[in-house]
Design an enzyme around this catalytic site. Structure first.
Site, PDB file in Angstrom:
ATOM      1  N   ARG A 298       4.629  -6.844  -5.375  1.00 18.50           N
ATOM      2  CA  ARG A 298       3.805  -6.704  -6.555  1.00 18.50           C
ATOM      3  C   ARG A 298       2.487  -7.366  -6.200  1.00 18.50           C
ATOM      4  O   ARG A 298       2.424  -8.539  -5.827  1.00 18.50           O
ATOM      5  CB  ARG A 298       4.400  -7.346  -7.809  1.00 18.50           C
ATOM      6  CG  ARG A 298       3.536  -7.140  -9.077  1.00 18.50           C
ATOM      7  CD  ARG A 298       3.323  -5.670  -9.460  1.00 18.50           C
ATOM      8  NE  ARG A 298       4.487  -4.991  -9.920  1.00 18.50           N
ATOM      9  CZ  ARG A 298       4.678  -4.513 -11.141  1.00 18.50           C
ATOM     10  NH1 ARG A 298       3.731  -4.611 -12.052  1.00 18.50           N
ATOM     11  NH2 ARG A 298       5.792  -3.889 -11.445  1.00 18.50           N
ATOM     12  N   LEU A 299       1.465  -6.568  -6.253  1.00 18.59           N
ATOM     13  CA  LEU A 299       0.121  -7.074  -6.013  1.00 18.59           C
ATOM     14  C   LEU A 299      -0.090  -8.337  -6.835  1.00 18.59           C
ATOM     15  O   LEU A 299       0.276  -8.384  -8.011  1.00 18.59           O
ATOM     16  CB  LEU A 299      -0.879  -5.993  -6.423  1.00 18.59           C
ATOM     17  CG  LEU A 299      -2.358  -6.359  -6.352  1.00 18.59           C
ATOM     18  CD1 LEU A 299      -2.783  -6.592  -4.914  1.00 18.59           C
ATOM     19  CD2 LEU A 299      -3.190  -5.255  -7.001  1.00 18.59           C
ATOM     20  N   HIS A 300      -0.657  -9.378  -6.230  1.00 19.30           N
ATOM     21  CA  HIS A 300      -0.937 -10.595  -6.992  1.00 19.30           C
ATOM     22  C   HIS A 300      -2.138 -11.337  -6.415  1.00 19.30           C
ATOM     23  O   HIS A 300      -2.266 -11.492  -5.204  1.00 19.30           O
ATOM     24  CB  HIS A 300       0.280 -11.516  -7.074  1.00 19.30           C
ATOM     25  CG  HIS A 300       0.849 -11.942  -5.768  1.00 19.30           C
ATOM     26  ND1 HIS A 300       1.611 -11.091  -4.974  1.00 19.30           N
ATOM     27  CD2 HIS A 300       0.788 -13.117  -5.093  1.00 19.30           C
ATOM     28  CE1 HIS A 300       1.995 -11.741  -3.885  1.00 19.30           C
ATOM     29  NE2 HIS A 300       1.504 -12.968  -3.922  1.00 19.30           N
ATOM     30  N   LEU A 301      -2.989 -11.749  -7.319  1.00 18.30           N
ATOM     31  CA  LEU A 301      -4.174 -12.545  -6.997  1.00 18.30           C
ATOM     32  C   LEU A 301      -3.844 -14.006  -7.247  1.00 18.30           C
ATOM     33  O   LEU A 301      -3.415 -14.375  -8.342  1.00 18.30           O
ATOM     34  CB  LEU A 301      -5.349 -12.118  -7.887  1.00 18.30           C
ATOM     35  CG  LEU A 301      -6.601 -12.991  -7.839  1.00 18.30           C
ATOM     36  CD1 LEU A 301      -7.285 -12.883  -6.476  1.00 18.30           C
ATOM     37  CD2 LEU A 301      -7.569 -12.601  -8.955  1.00 18.30           C
TER      38      LEU A 301
END
Length: 195
Positions: free
Chosen positions: A109-112
């Protein structure tokens, strides 16, 4: 070549099976104890294993596996994620923050990452932890958005480059001090924290 857990899950590998640790962020997005805020595009959570006094993750509601799978059509989303992270960091004026992504993320899951640069945390234990946030392995949100705008995708860092950064020597991120080990580094970085 041995891979570190930090970059063991990449877009060229099959997706993790249900219940696998790499999918933990999806479950964390639903945990009310971790939830900080959300809107129609993103969810902000506290990192379950924070590597600093303040460590948040901004995740899209859209199912995007990682930074390595974003494409040109995700430019506005990444800009929005950065804006949310910047506003969150501004709520802590007594700390400096960095916003960015691991070059080869291990969690699906894309995460910043929105992380304070005090790095004062009991969860920060190893050289790999330290170097994953203080070397070029950690790429700023602005750099990622620029690369996406120019190339339409994010180039994957090679395993050799990852290893060079993650296994590199310990260095203070604020001054020229080179500590002997992690306990020495952790004592030293406290001197840079402004109360």
């Amino acid at each position: 070549m041995k891979k570190h857990r930090l970059h063991s899950n990449t877009s060229s590998e099959p997706p993790a099976k249900k219940g696998h640790w790499a999918l933990g962020l999806v479950d964390s997005m639903k945990d009310p104890e971790l939830l900080v805020e959300d809107d129609d595009k993103v969810v902000v959570i506290k990192d379950k294993f924070p590597k600093a006094e303040f460590h948040y993750l901004v995740l899209p509601k859209e199912d995007i596996p990682s930074i390595l799978t974003v494409r040109k059509e995700h430019e506005d989303l990444l800009k929005h994620m950065e804006s949310v992270g910047t506003n969150l960091a501004a709520k802590h004026p007594h700390r400096e923050f960095q916003l960015g992504y691991h070059s080869v993320p291990n969690m699906q899951r894309l995460h910043l990452h929105v992380i304070s640069t005090d790095f004062n945390s009991t969860c920060l234990k190893t050289k790999v932890h330290w170097n994953s946030y203080t070397s070029p392995f950690f790429r700023s949100s602005q750099d990622i958005r620029r690369e996406l705008n120019e190339n339409g995708k994010i180039k994957k860092m090679s395993c050799e480059e990852c290893d060079a950064y993650l296994k590199g020597p310990l260095k203070c991120h604020k001054c020229s001090t080179i500590p002997k080990n992690m306990p020495d580094l952790k004592r030293h970085i406290l001197s840079h924290i402004k109360n």
